[in-house]
Scaffold this motif. Structure first.
Motif, PDB file in Angstrom:
ATOM      1  N   ALA A 946       0.833  -1.207   0.000  1.00  0.00           N
ATOM      2  CA  ALA A 946       0.000   0.000   0.000  1.00  0.00           C
ATOM      3  C   ALA A 946       0.864   1.253   0.000  1.00  0.00           C
ATOM      4  N   SER A 947       1.932   1.237   0.790  1.00  0.00           N
ATOM      5  CA  SER A 947       2.820   2.406   0.814  1.00  0.00           C
ATOM      6  C   SER A 947       3.522   2.590  -0.519  1.00  0.00           C
ATOM      7  N   ASP A 948       3.911   1.477  -1.174  1.00  0.00           N
ATOM      8  CA  ASP A 948       4.540   1.576  -2.498  1.00  0.00           C
ATOM      9  C   ASP A 948       3.585   2.201  -3.509  1.00  0.00           C
ATOM     10  N   ILE A 949       2.312   1.799  -3.443  1.00  0.00           N
ATOM     11  CA  ILE A 949       1.315   2.325  -4.379  1.00  0.00           C
ATOM     12  C   ILE A 949       1.134   3.828  -4.181  1.00  0.00           C
ATOM     13  N   ILE A 950       1.053   4.251  -2.927  1.00  0.00           N
ATOM     14  CA  ILE A 950       0.858   5.677  -2.638  1.00  0.00           C
ATOM     15  C   ILE A 950       2.084   6.474  -3.081  1.00  0.00           C
ATOM     16  N   ARG A 951       3.271   5.955  -2.802  1.00  0.00           N
ATOM     17  CA  ARG A 951       4.492   6.673  -3.188  1.00  0.00           C
ATOM     18  C   ARG A 951       4.626   6.769  -4.698  1.00  0.00           C
ATOM     19  N   SER A 952       4.105   5.771  -5.405  1.00  0.00           N
ATOM     20  CA  SER A 952       4.168   5.823  -6.862  1.00  0.00           C
ATOM     21  C   SER A 952       3.304   6.940  -7.430  1.00  0.00           C
ATOM     22  N   ARG A 953       2.322   7.392  -6.642  1.00  0.00           N
ATOM     23  CA  ARG A 953       1.444   8.479  -7.101  1.00  0.00           C
ATOM     24  C   ARG A 953       1.943   9.832  -6.622  1.00  0.00           C
ATOM     25  N   THR A 954       2.483   9.878  -5.397  1.00  0.00           N
ATOM     26  CA  THR A 954       2.853  11.166  -4.800  1.00  0.00           C
ATOM     27  C   THR A 954       4.348  11.439  -4.852  1.00  0.00           C
ATOM     28  N   PHE A 955       5.155  10.383  -5.034  1.00  0.00           N
ATOM     29  CA  PHE A 955       6.612  10.489  -5.021  1.00  0.00           C
ATOM     30  C   PHE A 955       7.106  11.152  -3.739  1.00  0.00           C
ATOM     31  N   ASP A 956       6.418  10.867  -2.668  1.00  0.00           N
ATOM     32  CA  ASP A 956       6.773  11.372  -1.348  1.00  0.00           C
ATOM     33  C   ASP A 956       6.985  10.157  -0.450  1.00  0.00           C
ATOM     34  N   ALA A 957       8.202   9.994   0.043  1.00  0.00           N
ATOM     35  CA  ALA A 957       8.508   8.793   0.823  1.00  0.00           C
ATOM     36  C   ALA A 957       8.141   8.941   2.289  1.00  0.00           C
ATOM     37  N   PHE A 958       7.981  10.175   2.777  1.00  0.00           N
ATOM     38  CA  PHE A 958       7.873  10.385   4.217  1.00  0.00           C
ATOM     39  C   PHE A 958       6.609   9.779   4.821  1.00  0.00           C
ATOM     40  N   PHE A 959       5.455  10.298   4.431  1.00  0.00           N
ATOM     41  CA  PHE A 959       4.229   9.888   5.115  1.00  0.00           C
ATOM     42  C   PHE A 959       3.848   8.430   4.870  1.00  0.00           C
ATOM     43  N   PRO A 960       3.887   7.928   3.643  1.00  0.00           N
ATOM     44  CA  PRO A 960       3.518   6.517   3.460  1.00  0.00           C
ATOM     45  C   PRO A 960       4.364   5.568   4.292  1.00  0.00           C
ATOM     46  N   LEU A 961       5.689   5.800   4.315  1.00  0.00           N
ATOM     47  CA  LEU A 961       6.564   4.899   5.056  1.00  0.00           C
ATOM     48  C   LEU A 961       6.403   5.068   6.567  1.00  0.00           C
ATOM     49  N   ILE A 962       6.268   6.316   7.004  1.00  0.00           N
ATOM     50  CA  ILE A 962       6.064   6.551   8.438  1.00  0.00           C
ATOM     51  C   ILE A 962       4.764   5.918   8.901  1.00  0.00           C
ATOM     52  N   MET A 963       3.709   6.077   8.103  1.00  0.00           N
ATOM     53  CA  MET A 963       2.422   5.501   8.458  1.00  0.00           C
ATOM     54  C   MET A 963       2.526   3.978   8.580  1.00  0.00           C
ATOM     55  N   VAL A 964       3.193   3.365   7.632  1.00  0.00           N
ATOM     56  CA  VAL A 964       3.348   1.904   7.664  1.00  0.00           C
ATOM     57  C   VAL A 964       4.187   1.480   8.860  1.00  0.00           C
ATOM     58  N   ALA A 965       5.271   2.214   9.115  1.00  0.00           N
ATOM     59  CA  ALA A 965       6.116   1.880  10.262  1.00  0.00           C
ATOM     60  C   ALA A 965       5.331   1.965  11.567  1.00  0.00           C
ATOM     61  N   VAL A 966       4.521   3.008  11.710  1.00  0.00           N
ATOM     62  CA  VAL A 966       3.714   3.173  12.919  1.00  0.00           C
ATOM     63  C   VAL A 966       2.715   2.033  13.065  1.00  0.00           C
ATOM     64  N   LEU A 967       2.073   1.656  11.951  1.00  0.00           N
ATOM     65  CA  LEU A 967       1.068   0.590  12.016  1.00  0.00           C
ATOM     66  C   LEU A 967       1.699  -0.758  12.346  1.00  0.00           C
ATOM     67  N   TYR A 968       2.869  -1.037  11.772  1.00  0.00           N
ATOM     68  CA  TYR A 968       3.569  -2.278  12.134  1.00  0.00           C
ATOM     69  C   TYR A 968       3.933  -2.270  13.620  1.00  0.00           C
ATOM     70  N   PHE A 969       4.359  -1.110  14.099  1.00  0.00           N
ATOM     71  CA  PHE A 969       4.691  -1.009  15.524  1.00  0.00           C
ATOM     72  C   PHE A 969       3.457  -1.252  16.388  1.00  0.00           C
ATOM     73  N   ILE A 970       2.319  -0.680  15.984  1.00  0.00           N
ATOM     74  CA  ILE A 970       1.092  -0.862  16.766  1.00  0.00           C
ATOM     75  C   ILE A 970       0.685  -2.339  16.788  1.00  0.00           C
ATOM     76  N   ILE A 971       0.740  -2.993  15.613  1.00  0.00           N
ATOM     77  CA  ILE A 971       0.394  -4.423  15.575  1.00  0.00           C
ATOM     78  C   ILE A 971       1.309  -5.206  16.505  1.00  0.00           C
ATOM     79  N   SER A 972       2.605  -4.935  16.402  1.00  0.00           N
ATOM     80  CA  SER A 972       3.574  -5.650  17.235  1.00  0.00           C
ATOM     81  C   SER A 972       3.343  -5.361  18.711  1.00  0.00           C
ATOM     82  N   TRP A 973       3.059  -4.097  19.028  1.00  0.00           N
ATOM     83  CA  TRP A 973       2.857  -3.717  20.435  1.00  0.00           C
ATOM     84  C   TRP A 973       1.621  -4.397  21.021  1.00  0.00           C
ATOM     85  N   VAL A 974       0.527  -4.428  20.239  1.00  0.00           N
ATOM     86  CA  VAL A 974      -0.696  -5.084  20.721  1.00  0.00           C
ATOM     87  C   VAL A 974      -0.446  -6.566  20.965  1.00  0.00           C
ATOM     88  N   LEU A 975       0.254  -7.209  20.025  1.00  0.00           N
ATOM     89  CA  LEU A 975       0.549  -8.643  20.196  1.00  0.00           C
ATOM     90  C   LEU A 975       1.465  -8.863  21.392  1.00  0.00           C
TER      91      LEU A 975
END
Length: 995
Positions: A946-975
């Motif tokens: 999903a982050s790759d798809i968004i970056r392919s449209r916006t060519f902005d690496a910051f928010f898509p990758l940060i959002m994904v990193a945060v979500l992976y952290f949340i999943i890991s933290w909950v588990l």
């Protein structure tokens, strides 16, 4: 707890800084210096053996490909590389920061390997080598291929037979100049030429099998190849497995190291001004990894530093951040990217073009033929030209409505969603683009629906070969290598390649600016073939180079890709095109003015008379003004053509038109529209005619009229003396004005200062406002947050079910592993060894492309199975360790108290084992969650995809990758929190504290 966390975090940061700030700065000039360093070598090579035996105090690091070792040396991960002299020599030619230690590590004889038992072939090859040595061919090959400079290689044309038993050549084509793949995707080099000479002498066609060096001998032993021609050294160890010919080349193993620092200051110069492609010879060039651009840059710019990037967003970011001075990408996609990137510009001429096609499984020839017929049909009826205009010329991003009635079954289409416009993007959670529309129209022609499978580009060919998809439609370039695995349709497009760079780094070349029509002399001019512009330019600008095109859209595309400097187009059509092409401007609007009329055959004066009377009447009753307003005053692209019904019993008149472009004549959604079309339809309806419209090239219109193929011609045709000799024209109804178009960047005298100032004012916003804008464009715009949510749901589903499946299966494997019966013990040991020793990505690919190759299974289920199998192998050993860690006396005590073995395990052993297992189990669960990021290889759209798809449209690496990193952290933290809660519940001390 918080203090401990901060202490650990601080220690981790200090450790990173310590490693990051430490520099070894070793100066290596002799073999004696190769102590206590790290040496790279290729797996299975003699260099690897020498590294371990000659330099036991050094750390040997093995790489599957020697170029991976070179990259590690370049980035400072290792200190030296041992490799064959020809490879080292070639690396030094392209990388002046490297040098070869003069003293060789060892000398060796390079030979061809033959399968044991094939004595006849061994004897034949030995005789050929002796012959080539005697007549000086081997010496000449060495001279031509092992050069000290970067001048072009001298290749010899060797004719091979087309029939006969194929000679299968195994090689590892990554070691220039010995064996490598050239820009035409052909295996070449010293050994490539030698293999061809063998085939010629043996009168057998050859086929190369390019593989990892370490896989060559197993492939020869299994009979998959006949010979190994890959610069292989004839060692005693290898001679136990294969037969070697006499040596054809005396080689040596040498050590490659970095030169002492201090002599490479030129690369630090940031004052870059690019005037021509020659200025890139010693610069940094960005390319997509594994693309034809990669090969082109390495071949054409040998002194440049070529940097490879995984995807287009990263490539664009490298240019904008100054990591590279220029980059190569598809010209068509670049035009769309540059619409929204005012700081970038295309630089230089188009480099080359490559045909692209639709890919098919080799066993699906019927589907391929159906597509080829479909492609010819849509090209004939104007649908393809309409698609080309909307997506590629005008840069539109709106999918048309395609009739999907009577759908029976589905067509599985493999695509890459982040290719970018005009070919494929995701907008509002739907894939759109030229390739998507082409696939949907083809499916509709088959009476099928479309199932789009989004996957990594590298998986497309494998998915087609394994029949996981029916077709692949993702601008796949047609190459010889790919054609060995899959079939391709007729080419439907040719992709161009161009350099692009920061505007500030591109210097305007004096003399390229165009101020007036007089500046066109000496330039390359595009005209519509057969129009008055052709003769006009030839007569008035004799020094100009004229390029003739069959459609205006081709002219515009050539102008944008800088194949031509100026374009002559009907002014009305030009103004329509400029609405969607802001990078093009008008040099002149008064180059040529001529009256426009409908053309009739001189043998049919009655029809011409009827039309003139009709023309006079619609000018009187206001109908002409109504039609004119619809197509010339209002926006012709939004005009709605009135419906016309014709009586088939009435006399037929045939209209010839070229459907050049709006506002005169075009085809939209399969229907002829435009000013001329509506006027002729109105004439036919009022005159009681049944109108038939024939589409043809503009240059054929007059010939068709003269030969009686059509009764009239219309497409904004200007009246000239020459045409009047062959055509009877109606009264004039319009004026043909000419627009001369050029790129705004080449247009002199047109001030662009104000727009630039406005852009700077817009950019001068606060940091927080910039963050909010980035958040909106990456997450909110086009509902892109839904992509993140969909990816999050997929990642959670895979993580949870893979954990459950792996936990249960791990328990079963643990039971088998602890059994005293070999029938259970041995399979468990084998399972654990294989799964723990195989990368999870390989397991994932094997299950999807091999195990379930003939099964239509949801890739998410495949991911759950693959990760569950991998997880089970690890947790089974955790279980065993935890259970065996409980004192055996506990079991004996339980049985002595009257418990059965099962109850003893459940009530006494298991609680204690769980306490020991949970801390390690938590870490394994977190690892599994992070491993799910690779599921994009089998067409699963997870968080990372999903982050790759968004970056392919916006060519902005910051928010898509940060959002994904945060979500992976949340999943890991909950588990982790959930498992921590279970851990506390199983802790007796915690129970006592609660009590």
């Amino acid at each position: 707890m918080r203090k401990h966390f901060l202490l650990i975090l601080s220690s981790f940061i200090l450790l990173i800084l310590a490693f990051g700030c430490s520099e070894t700065n070793k100066t290596l000039t002799r073999l004696e210096d190769l102590k206590d360093i790290s040496i790279g070598a290729m797996t299975g090579s003699t260099g690897e053996h020498l590294a371990k035996t000659r330099f036991p105090e050094a750390e040997t690091k093995s790489f599957d490909d020697i170029m991976d070792g070179i990259a590690a040396l370049k980035s400072g991960q290792i200190d030296a590389v041992i490799t064959a002299f020809p490879t080292a020599l070639n690396v030094c030619k392209h990388n002046p920061e490297f040098m070869i230690i003069e003293e060789p590590v060892d000398y060796e004889n390079t030979s061809i390997a033959v399968k044991m038992g094939n004595e006849k072939l061994l004897q034949d090859v030995n005789e050929i080598i002796a012959e080539l040595r005697a007549d000086g061919t081997l010496a000449d090959m060495k001279r031509r291929w092992l050069k000290n400079d970067l001048s072009p290689y001298e290749e010899v044309d060797i004719i091979l037979p087309e029939d006969g038993e194929i000679l299968k050549i195994g090689t590892s084509a990554t070691r220039e100049p010995f064996c490598f793949v050239d820009e035409n995707q052909r295996v070449t080099g010293h050994d490539g030429e030698l293999a061809r000479r063998l085939g010629s002498k043996l009168n057998r066609p050859i086929k190369y099998y390019d593989m990892k060096f370490s896989a060559l001998i197993p492939a020869l032993q299994s009979g998959k190849i006949d010979l190994i021609v890959a610069g292989m050294t004839a060692t005693e160890e290898r001679a136990k497995s294969v037969n070697f010919t006499t040596s054809y080349f005396t080689n040596s193993q040498v050590v490659l190291v970095k030169k002492a620092e201090g002599g490479n200051e030129e690369s630090k110069n940031t004052d870059i001004k690019l005037r021509s492609l020659d200025d890139l010879k010693n610069k940094k060039i960005g390319v997509l990894l594994g693309s034809v651009h990669d090969t082109y840059a390495i071949e054409k710019f040998p002194d440049a530093e070529v940097l490879q990037y995984k995807n287009p967003p990263e490539l664009l970011l490298a240019v904008r951040s100054g990591k590279v001075d220029a980059a190569i990408y598809n010209t068509e996609t670049l035009q769309e990217i540059l619409r929204g990137e005012s700081d970038l510009t295309v630089f230089g001429d188009t480099l080359f073009t490559v045909p692209i096609g639709i890919g098919f499984n080799k066993n699906n020839g019927d589907l391929k033929e159906q597509f080829n017929k479909f492609l010819k049909r849509i090209k004939a009826d104007g649908t393809f030209d309409d698609m080309n205009k909307r997506w590629i010329i005008n840069g539109e991003s709106q999918m048309p409505v395609i009739d999907k009635s009577n759908v029976n079954g589905e067509l599985r289409v493999g695509v890459v969603s982040d290719k970018g416009l005009p070919f494929t993007i995701i907008k509002d959670n739907k894939m759109i683009g030229f390739d998507i529309e082409l696939a949907e129209r083809f499916a509709a022609s088959l009476g099928k629906g479309v199932k789009l499978l989004d996957m990594e580009f590298g998986s497309l060919v494998a998915a087609t070969a394994a029949n996981k998809v029916d077709i692949i439609a993702s601008t796949v370039m047609i190459t010889e290598e790919r054609m060995q695995q899959i079939d391709f349709s007729d080419p439907y497009y040719r992709l161009s390649a161009s350099f692009f760079a920061l505007k500030n780094n591109v210097e305007s070349i004096p003399g390229t600016k165009l101020k007036s029509l007089d500046d066109i002399n000496g330039k390359t001019v595009g005209v519509y073939a057969g129009t008055i512009h052709d003769a006009f330019v030839e007569e008035n600008f004799p020094s100009a180079v004229i390029n003739r095109f069959n459609t205006p859209s081709d002219i515009i595309l050539s102008l944008k890709s800088r194949k031509i400097d100026a374009a002559f187009i009907d002014l009305a059509s030009a103004k329509v095109m400029l609405k969607s092409n802001p990078d093009i401007g008008i040099l002149s609007e008064d180059a040529l003015d001529l009256p426009v009329a409908i053309g009739f055959s001189k043998n049919n004066p009655e029809l011409r008379k009827q039309f003139n009377e009709f023309l006079s009447s619609i000018k009187s009753d206001g109908k002409f003004d109504e039609i004119y307003k619809r197509w010339f005053v209002d926006d012709p692209e939004k005009a709605v053509m009135p419906k016309f019904e014709f009586d088939e019993t009435q006399p037929v008149i045939k209209l010839g038109t070229a459907v050049g472009d709006l506002p005169n004549s075009a085809i939209l959604n399969g229907e002829h529209v435009g000013f001329d079309i509506e006027m002729i339809k109105t004439f036919a309806q009022r005159g009681g005619y049944n109108l038939k419209i024939l589409t043809m090239e503009f240059g054929s219109l007059i010939a068709a009229l003269s030969s009686g193929k059509v009764d009239m011609i219309a497409d904004g045709i200007a009246i000239t003396e020459e045409r009047q000799k062959q055509v009877a024209f109606s009264d004039s109804y319009n004026m043909f004005k000419t627009g001369v178009l050029v790129l705004n960047s080449n247009l002199s005298g047109k001030s662009q200062i104000e727009p630039q100032q406005e852009e700077k004012e817009e950019v001068s916003i606060s940091f927080f406002q910039d963050i909010l804008n980035s958040f909106y464009s990456n997450i909110i715009l086009e509902n892109r947050y839904i992509l993140i949510l969909d990816g999050l749901r997929t990642t959670i589903i895979i993580s949870i079910f893979a954990t459950l499946f792996g936990t249960i299966l791990g328990g079963l494997i643990c039971f088998m592993r602890m059994s005293k019966k070999n029938i259970l013990l041995i399979p468990a040991k084998v399972y654990i060894s294989i799964l723990r020793g195989t990368p999870v990505l390989v397991v994932l690919m094997i299950i999807f492309y091999v195990v379930f190759a003939s099964v239509d299974i949801d890739p998410v289920i495949v991911a759950v199975i693959a990760f569950g199998l991998n997880f089970a192998a690890y947790v089974s050993e955790m279980y065993r360790t935890g259970i065996e860690g409980v004192d055996r006396g506990q079991t004996e005590a339980g049985i002595a108290m009257g418990f059965t073995k099962v109850k003893t395990f459940i009530y006494i052993i298991l609680p204690q084992a769980v306490k020991r297992i949970l801390p390690v189990y938590k870490g394994e669960v977190i690892s599994l969650v992070k491993m799910t990021s690779i599921v994009g290889y089998i067409a699963v759209q997870d968080l990372t995809k999903a982050s790759d798809i968004i970056r392919s449209r916006t060519f902005d690496a910051f928010f898509p990758l940060i959002m994904v990193a945060v979500l992976y952290f949340i999943i890991s933290w909950v588990l982790m929190y959930s498992l921590g809660y279970v851990e506390r519940l199983t802790n007796p001390k915690h129970k006592i504290q609660r009590g």
